[in-house]
Design a protein around this motif. Structure first.
Motif, short mmCIF file in Angstrom:
data_model
loop_
_atom_site.label_atom_id
_atom_site.label_comp_id
_atom_site.label_asym_id
_atom_site.label_seq_id
_atom_site.Cartn_x
_atom_site.Cartn_y
_atom_site.Cartn_z
N GLU A 55 43.14 20.69 27.07
CA GLU A 55 43.62 19.89 26.73
C GLU A 55 45.32 19.84 26.52
O GLU A 55 46.61 20.27 27.00
CB GLU A 55 44.00 18.04 26.72
N GLU A 56 44.56 20.71 25.28
CA GLU A 56 46.23 20.77 24.62
C GLU A 56 47.32 22.47 25.04
O GLU A 56 48.44 22.61 25.77
CB GLU A 56 45.35 21.34 23.01
N LEU A 57 46.01 23.14 26.19
CA LEU A 57 46.85 24.45 26.71
C LEU A 57 47.00 23.72 27.96
O LEU A 57 48.14 24.30 28.74
CB LEU A 57 45.21 25.32 26.55
N LEU A 58 46.31 22.61 28.16
CA LEU A 58 47.05 22.10 29.59
C LEU A 58 48.93 21.65 29.76
O LEU A 58 49.33 22.39 30.17
CB LEU A 58 46.26 21.27 31.04
N ARG A 59 48.97 20.95 28.05
CA ARG A 59 50.02 20.56 27.73
C ARG A 59 50.72 21.71 27.49
O ARG A 59 52.18 21.63 27.83
CB ARG A 59 49.62 19.88 26.90
N LEU A 60 50.43 22.79 27.04
CA LEU A 60 51.40 23.80 26.18
C LEU A 60 51.68 24.10 27.70
O LEU A 60 53.26 24.67 28.06
CB LEU A 60 50.35 25.09 25.66
N GLY A 61 51.29 24.54 29.09
CA GLY A 61 52.10 24.98 30.34
C GLY A 61 51.83 26.26 30.44
O GLY A 61 53.13 26.58 30.90
N GLY A 62 51.47 26.89 29.70
CA GLY A 62 51.50 28.70 29.63
C GLY A 62 50.20 28.98 30.47
O GLY A 62 50.38 28.28 31.64
N ILE A 63 50.34 30.35 30.44
CA ILE A 63 48.24 31.15 31.78
C ILE A 63 48.04 30.25 32.33
O ILE A 63 47.33 30.22 32.72
CB ILE A 63 48.22 32.69 30.84
N TYR A 64 47.17 29.36 30.95
CA TYR A 64 46.49 28.76 30.87
C TYR A 64 46.29 27.21 32.51
O TYR A 64 45.81 27.62 33.22
CB TYR A 64 45.23 28.51 29.43
N ALA A 65 47.51 27.10 31.62
CA ALA A 65 47.89 25.82 32.67
C ALA A 65 48.23 26.35 34.31
O ALA A 65 47.42 25.60 34.84
CB ALA A 65 48.97 24.80 32.43
N LEU A 93 46.34 28.80 35.63
CA LEU A 93 45.78 28.52 36.03
C LEU A 93 45.28 27.66 36.84
O LEU A 93 44.16 27.51 37.80
CB LEU A 93 44.92 29.79 35.17
N HIS A 94 44.86 26.78 35.86
CA HIS A 94 44.27 25.56 36.29
C HIS A 94 44.89 25.24 37.44
O HIS A 94 43.98 24.53 37.81
CB HIS A 94 44.39 24.89 35.17
N ARG A 95 45.96 24.94 37.43
CA ARG A 95 46.54 23.94 38.38
C ARG A 95 46.41 24.63 39.85
O ARG A 95 45.93 24.04 40.84
CB ARG A 95 48.25 24.76 37.76
N LEU A 96 46.48 25.96 39.39
CA LEU A 96 45.76 26.78 41.13
C LEU A 96 44.83 26.36 41.06
O LEU A 96 44.05 26.10 42.24
CB LEU A 96 45.92 28.53 40.59
N GLN A 97 43.91 26.49 41.03
CA GLN A 97 42.61 26.88 41.11
C GLN A 97 42.17 24.83 40.79
O GLN A 97 41.17 24.98 41.83
CB GLN A 97 41.87 27.32 39.68
N PHE A 98 42.62 24.14 40.31
CA PHE A 98 42.15 22.71 40.80
C PHE A 98 42.77 21.56 41.07
O PHE A 98 42.87 20.70 40.82
CB PHE A 98 41.78 22.08 39.64
N ALA A 99 43.93 22.16 41.92
CA ALA A 99 44.84 21.79 42.45
C ALA A 99 44.41 20.18 43.30
O ALA A 99 44.80 19.04 42.31
CB ALA A 99 45.93 22.32 42.76
N GLY A 100 43.38 20.75 43.80
CA GLY A 100 42.71 19.65 44.67
C GLY A 100 41.48 18.32 43.43
O GLY A 100 41.99 17.23 44.24
N ASP A 101 41.32 18.77 43.11
CA ASP A 101 40.84 17.38 42.13
C ASP A 101 40.46 17.74 40.95
O ASP A 101 40.08 16.74 39.90
CB ASP A 101 38.68 19.02 41.37
N ALA A 147 37.22 35.14 39.55
CA ALA A 147 38.24 35.97 39.73
C ALA A 147 39.63 35.25 38.14
O ALA A 147 40.23 36.26 37.92
CB ALA A 147 38.34 35.88 40.92
N GLU A 148 39.58 34.28 38.57
CA GLU A 148 40.92 33.50 37.73
C GLU A 148 41.04 33.47 36.62
O GLU A 148 41.31 34.52 35.95
CB GLU A 148 41.19 31.94 38.55
N LEU A 149 39.71 33.68 36.95
CA LEU A 149 39.89 33.40 34.73
C LEU A 149 39.63 35.33 34.07
O LEU A 149 40.07 35.40 33.48
CB LEU A 149 38.58 32.88 34.47
N ALA A 150 38.81 35.83 35.24
CA ALA A 150 39.25 37.13 34.61
C ALA A 150 40.37 37.87 34.99
O ALA A 150 40.90 38.64 34.92
CB ALA A 150 38.32 38.53 35.61
N GLY A 151 40.93 37.02 35.92
CA GLY A 151 42.69 37.73 36.30
C GLY A 151 43.40 37.10 35.51
O GLY A 151 45.35 37.77 35.48
#
Lengths: 628, 581
Positions: free
Chosen positions: A606-616, A618-626, B576-580
């Protein structure tokens, strides 16, 4: 003769070429034949077995005395009783057993009995010569081999990284065996050969100095032939071995790549290549045959020359009566005893040369010291498992940083997941935590104490390690899970099997825990190996877990089992996980985002999502749908 | 015995050289006896007084005989051993050609170590027995009777008594030979065990250090080493007994010489020179008799080895050209599989079961599924590395079993899963795929199409850079792309890739897949993959599970069906995203 010189030259050339050719294994490189520093050190290494060495010298000495006694008895019998009777005959008497023969016959019987006793003595000491020398050499070999193995194991991982496993194996196998040869046929036998040659020469001079001079004058010829041909033969042999190893290497390669050969229809091409290699091998062999075919007859010819000269010079004295026949026989037999070790000098030279090369390589390893050294701090109370990386930097090669100024904490019982691209430094974090390497700068603490202060074995026994491609040893499943750890009991093993879902694997194996595991676990599937690796970690009830998640695709049922097993492994333990599964990342107490050796982000999901950086992102890209 | 005779016929190809070598044996052996006779006679005569002229004559005669004997011995060795080496090389070539000819089904059933040992130690055992063995036996068979007859003529009673220790020696050697053999085999095995243990420990050093198991491993290694020590000591004792028997019986021959000979000198006036002949010939008989015992010892091993060599040479390939092959004028590249099944020899279940599918020419087929689902096996069936046990595979309508192997394999190229490359130059590895040597322009183009040109340019040796063990080490992705360049070198109509893009990054992968398809005449491509992004643009994808097709369709279609494909796709995308990052 010109032919011979040519062959010798070619052999030397071929050996030189082989030595400079990178295809030649290092075992074939020529070394010195005597190095007293190395010899002294080897003698020190053999210290616990010095008694055996003295015993070996004693055996050789007794044997030598007995060997010298044989010809002496023969001489006394012939020049004594036999000559006495012959002399009687010469005076025209015909001695009978009752008259004239009785004394000499009895004396002859005594000499014969003495000779029989001498033979029996020699026979038993000949047995001892071989059996005891083997014992001496092999005892030293065994000790040194285990010592060397133990030492190699203690060396840094970075040392292993730089060396192919094959060459390490050579150290504890053929190099060590060469040393064994050196201790037996080298130091002991060669050492005694010199004693033997010296004593025999003295005896020969005492017996008949003119004949002895003849022998001494011709001996250098024999030594010369022996050394020259042995040198040539050694070079030629080396060239043959080099060609043979290329030939066998190619054979193995083709067997390994048979699919490719078949599918590309290159049967004729590989066959032609093999033919070429065979041709080179044959050519190298022909050189060896010529040299060996010349060597033995040439040696014999020189020996015959020495014998002919003895008969010539000795013959004059026999006819003048200055030299008794028995004495001549004795001399003749002693010369035979003298020439044998001289003939073999060349052979011994070769043994020494390869043994010194081997011992140099062995000492190089023994002189390498691990830099990751054990501390002295024993674990006091139970480990809590608080791990802290404090400004840790690391480079494998100076100037190429792999980690830069990384700081984070793993609270007791928490799972920390590391994500990042290949080469971001994820595995290095795990390697440093396990103390496979030490940080270049900064420090890592466990419960507030620098890892370097702990006793190494104690420290590592706190960890459960699961690698991506985990390594199973040849042996039974049980041996692989327990690994002779004192902390693993039947009960903890049973718990580990349940928690790791490895029971499923055992059910498939008819012998269960006692089922054999092939080398590197080849008989098990990828998924099964992973479950066993997790069970192995669990069985030790570790306080800290280091886990590099596997990436290979397995069927979904196995996938599910592995996930469950992993959860059980991580529960309640401090853990550093190199994560490849999103589910692992999501469940982690803390996520580290690594990028090119730098820790870019850390925090909970959650913290990383709030941070809005690389992890966030990635997460948006991947889980935009669910709705993640 | 019959097996050895079969191999001996190879020696007969060189019968004249061999005959000349064998003819030298008695001549050399008789020279030995002659030298003893010269010295003995000289001693006998010297006792009656002599002159320097006689002595110098004797000296030169002895040297001349020694020289001639040496020449014969040289020729004997040179001819016989050379023939044995020629035979060895011929035999190795035949065995190698046989191995290359035998199909993959043979190779998967035989460990490569076993096959290598047939070409190495078995051939050597046969050569040793039939070549040098023959020479030593021949020498002994002349030397021993010749000496004994000569000595018997000199003095029957001494010679008769001398035979006793010689018989003891021969029998002792024969008795000890199998024991020596047994112990040295045990020593070899324990040495192999040591090497295994070391190999294992050094490869698994991370796990050992990680679990602080160094001491345990040292114990394991130590017990292997102790076992070897034990066998070494046993071998040492057996060698000691052998050594004692042989030398002891040699020493013992002096006893009859001393006593019986001494008595004969006293009673019958046996000349001292004759006694000398006994003493000197004994030393010369020593080695031939040991050689006879040694031959008796290695005989059983040679028979076994000859049998193993013949067995391999007589193995017939199961996959061979058909008797009435169908000729294809031009391969178009349409593949049809009809109810194809396959089971590995000795396996419990089918590795591929009832697979039917059609791959139209110039299309791409993707084959996916979890590890062990039969992807590689299916590909092996297409190339006839194995023959399907049921069903039929057709190329352009013709059953592939009715095509010549050359036609079938000429039409398709294959990229293996293990990215097998030879330890040779980059150019040679790529050229392996082409019938003719490649010119520079073609090599450059292939490097380019395999997306490898940039990296090859950085090699110190460029295209002629040696790769593999003693050259530059290629990364997994580089190996895979080199294999692809090799496959493209033959410009095949059908390209088969067995998970050969797994180590290539996704961006390069997309480019590569495009390059694979492009050929002036179009191309059929079959891609097995574990990473689904590899096959996403395929015209048709089949999902295998336990050897059966469980899903088929295009990427989009499969994503919409619930099942393995859709699950794996989303998981792999996430990974792939994790690794990339």
């Amino acid at each position: 003769m010109i032919q011979v010189v040519k062959q010798l030259k070619e052999a030397r050339k071929a050996a030189k070429k082989a030595a400079s050719d990178p295809d030649t294994p290092e075992e074939m490189v020529v070394g010195k034949a005597w190095d007293s520093t190395l010899a002294r050190r080897l003698w020190r290494e053999a210290r616990p077995h010095h008694g055996l060495f003295y015993g070996a010298f004693a055996v050789l000495a007794v044997l030598f005395v007995l060997e010298m006694a044989g010809p002496w008895i023969i001489r006394n019998a012939i020049d004594g009783p036999v000559a006495e009777v012959i002399a009687l005959r010469a005076q025209g008497d015909t001695p009978t057993l009752e008259q004239g023969m009785e004394g000499p016959t009895r004396e002859l019987i005594w000499w014969a009995l003495a000779y029989l006793a001498c033979t029996l003595g020699m026979t038993s000491f000949r047995y001892l010569e071989v059996a005891h020398l083997t014992r001496t050499g092999q005892s030293v070999v065994h000790d040194l081999r285990v010592k060397l193995f133990k030492h190699i194991e203690s060396l840094d991982l970075s040392w292993f990284d730089k060396r192919p496993t094959g060459s390490l194996v050579t150290r504890v196998t053929s190099d060590i065996e060469n040393l064994g040869e050196m201790f037996t046929s080298g130091l002991v036998t060669l050492g005694f050969d010199f004693v033997r040659i010296a004593v025999l020469l003295v005896v020969l001079f005492v017996l008949h100095w003119q004949l002895a001079l003849v022998v001494l004058a011709l001996m250098p010829l024999l030594i010369g032939v022996s050394l020259v041909f042995r040198g040539g033969a050694r070079n030629a042999h080396r060239a043959v071995r080099a060609k043979l190893s290329v030939l066998n290497g190619y054979l193995q390669e083709v067997l390994q790549g048979m699919r490719v050969v078949h599918v590309f229809r290159r049967e004729a091409r590989v066959s032609q290549r093999f033919r070429d290699l065979l041709g080179q091998y044959l050519q190298a062999n022909v050189r060896t045959i010529v040299l060996f075919a010349l060597f033995f007859p040439a040696l014999d010819f020189v020996v015959n020359g020495i014998q002919a000269a003895i008969v010539w010079v000795g013959g004059l004295d026999i006819s003048s009566g200055d030299l008794e026949v028995g004495e001549f026989f004795q001399f003749w037999l002693y010369v035979g005893m003298l020439l044998n070790p001289v003939r073999e000098l060349g052979e011994r030279y070769n043994v020494l040369q390869s043994a010194f090369a081997s011992s140099e390589r062995i000492f190089q390893v023994l002189d390498t010291q691990p830099t990751v050294a054990s501390g002295s701090r024993a674990r006091g109370a139970a480990v809590r498992g608080v791990i802290r990386f404090e400004n840790v930097s690391f480079d494998y090669l100076p100037g190429v940083p792999v980690l830069q100024d990384v700081s984070f904490e793993i609270p007791a019982g928490a799972t920390v997941a590391v994500v990042g691209a290949t080469g971001a430094g994820k595995s290095t974090l795990a390697n440093l935590l396990m103390r496979f390497y030490d940080p270049t700068r900064g420090r890592i603490t466990l419960d507030g104490v620098d890892l370097r202060e702990y006793e190494l074995e104690e420290l590592r026994s706190q960890f459960g390690l699961v690698l991506q491609e985990d390594f199973l040893f040849a042996g039974s499943v049980r041996e692989n899970l327990v690994m002779e750890r004192s902390e693993v009991s039947e009960a903890s093993l049973a718990r580990a099997l349940d928690a790791s879902r490895a029971r499923v694997v055992l059910e498939r194996l008819p012998q269960g825990l006692d089922a054999p595991v092939a080398e590197r676990g080849a008989t098990l599937s990828t998924g099964e190996r992973q479950l066993l690796a997790i069970a192995r970690a669990l069985a030790g009830s570790p306080r800290i877990v280091v886990l590099d998640e596997a990436t290979a695709s397995v069927d979904s049922q196995t996938e599910h089992q592995i996930e469950e097993a992993q959860d059980n492994l991580l529960a309640g333990r401090s853990a550093l996980v190199i994560a490849h599964r999103l589910s692992t990342v999501r469940k982690a107490h803390k996520i580290l985002v690594m990028h090119r050796g730098v820790l870019r982000e850390q925090g909970t999901h959650e913290e990383l999502l709030r941070l809005g950086g690389i992890y966030a992102r990635l997460h948006r890209l991947q889980f935009a749908g669910d709705g993640g | 015995m019959k097996q050895l005779w079969i191999q001996f016929q190879r020696f007969l190809r060189y019968r004249w050289t061999l005959a000349a070598g064998v003819a030298c044996i008695p001549l050399a052996a008789l020279g030995d006896v002659w030298i003893t006779k010269i010295v003995g006679d000289a001693i006998a005569r010297l006792r009656e007084g002599s002159d320097t002229e006689f002595l110098s004559g004797m000296f030169w005669l002895m040297m001349a005989v020694a020289l001639v004997r040496g020449i014969f011995r040289y020729l004997q060795r040179w001819w016989i051993v050379s023939v044995s080496r020629y035979v060895e090389v011929g035999l190795k070539q035949d065995l190698f050609d046989k191995l290359v000819e035998l199909p993959l089904s043979f190779h998967v059933q035989h460990r490569s170590g076993d096959l290598v040992s047939r070409l190495t130690s078995d051939v050597e055992n046969v050569r040793m027995f039939l070549g040098p063995g023959l020479m030593y036996t021949g020498g002994a068979l002349v030397m021993v009777p010749a000496s004994l007859i000569y000595l018997l003529a000199l003095d029957a009673s001494v010679a008769a008594w001398m035979v006793v220790p010689l018989v003891i020696m021969g029998l002792g050697m024969k008795w000890m030979a199998p024991r020596l053999e047994k112990h040295s085999l045990a020593v070899q095995e324990s040495a192999a065990e040591i090497s295994h243990k070391a190999q294992e420990a050094f490869s698994g050093i991370r796990v050992i250090k990680g679990y602080a198991r160094e001491e345990q491993q040292t114990r394991r290694f130590g017990s292997a080493s102790a076992k070897s020590l034990h066998h070494q000591l046993e071998l040492g004792r057996a060698r000691g007994v052998t050594h004692a028997i042989t030398w002891g019986s040699k020493d013992l021959t002096f006893l009859p010489i001393l006593f019986v000979g001494g008595m004969a000198m006293m009673n019958k006036d046996l000349p001292a020179g004759d006694l000398f002949k006994f003493i000197d010939l004994i030393a010369k008989l020593f080695w031939p008799i040991i050689a006879l015992g040694w031959m008796a010892g290695i005989y059983p091993r040679a028979v076994v080895s000859a049998g193993r060599v013949s067995e391999l040479l007589e193995t017939q390939p199961e996959i061979a050209d058909p008797s009435a092959p169908i000729e294809l004028d031009e391969v178009r590249g349409r593949l049809e599989l009809e109810r194809v099944s396959f089971r590995y020899p000795g396996a419990e279940r089918e590795a591929v079961e009832n697979v039917s599918l059609v791959v139209p020419e110039n299309t791409v087929l993707g084959v996916v599924g979890p590890t062990g689902s039969g992807k590689s096996t299916l590909l092996n069936l297409l190339t006839r590395l194995f023959d399907a046990s049921a069903g039929e595979i057709r190329l352009d309508g013709a059953p592939i079993k009715r095509l010549n192997l050359a036609t079938l394999r000429g039409a398709l190229a294959y990229v293996p899963q293990d990215s097998f490359l030879f330890s040779d130059t980059w150019r040679a590895n790529v050229g392996f795929g082409a019938d003719e040597p490649l010119d520079d322009a073609t090599v450059a183009e292939l490097a380019d199409r395999a997306c490898m040109a940039g990296e090859v340019a950085t090699f110190p040796g460029g295209y002629d850079q040696k790769i593999g063990e003693r050259g530059v080490t290629l990364s997994g992705g580089q190996r895979q792309r080199t294999c692809i360049a090799r496959a493209l070198a033959g410009d095949p109509r059908v390209l088969v890739l067995d998970d050969s893009l797994s180590a290539v990054d996704t961006e390069t992968e997309a480019q590569l897949v495009r390059n694979l398809r492009s050929a002036s005449h179009g191309r059929t491509v079959i891609l097995a993959a574990h990473r689904l992004s590899t096959v996403r643009h395929a015209d048709q994808i089949v999902v295998l599970s336990k050897g059966r097709i469980v899903q088929r369709g295009r990427h989009d279609e499969l994503l919409e069906q619930p099942g393995w494909y859709a699950d794996t796709w989303s998981r792999q995308q996430a990974q792939a995203e994790l690794a990339g990052l």
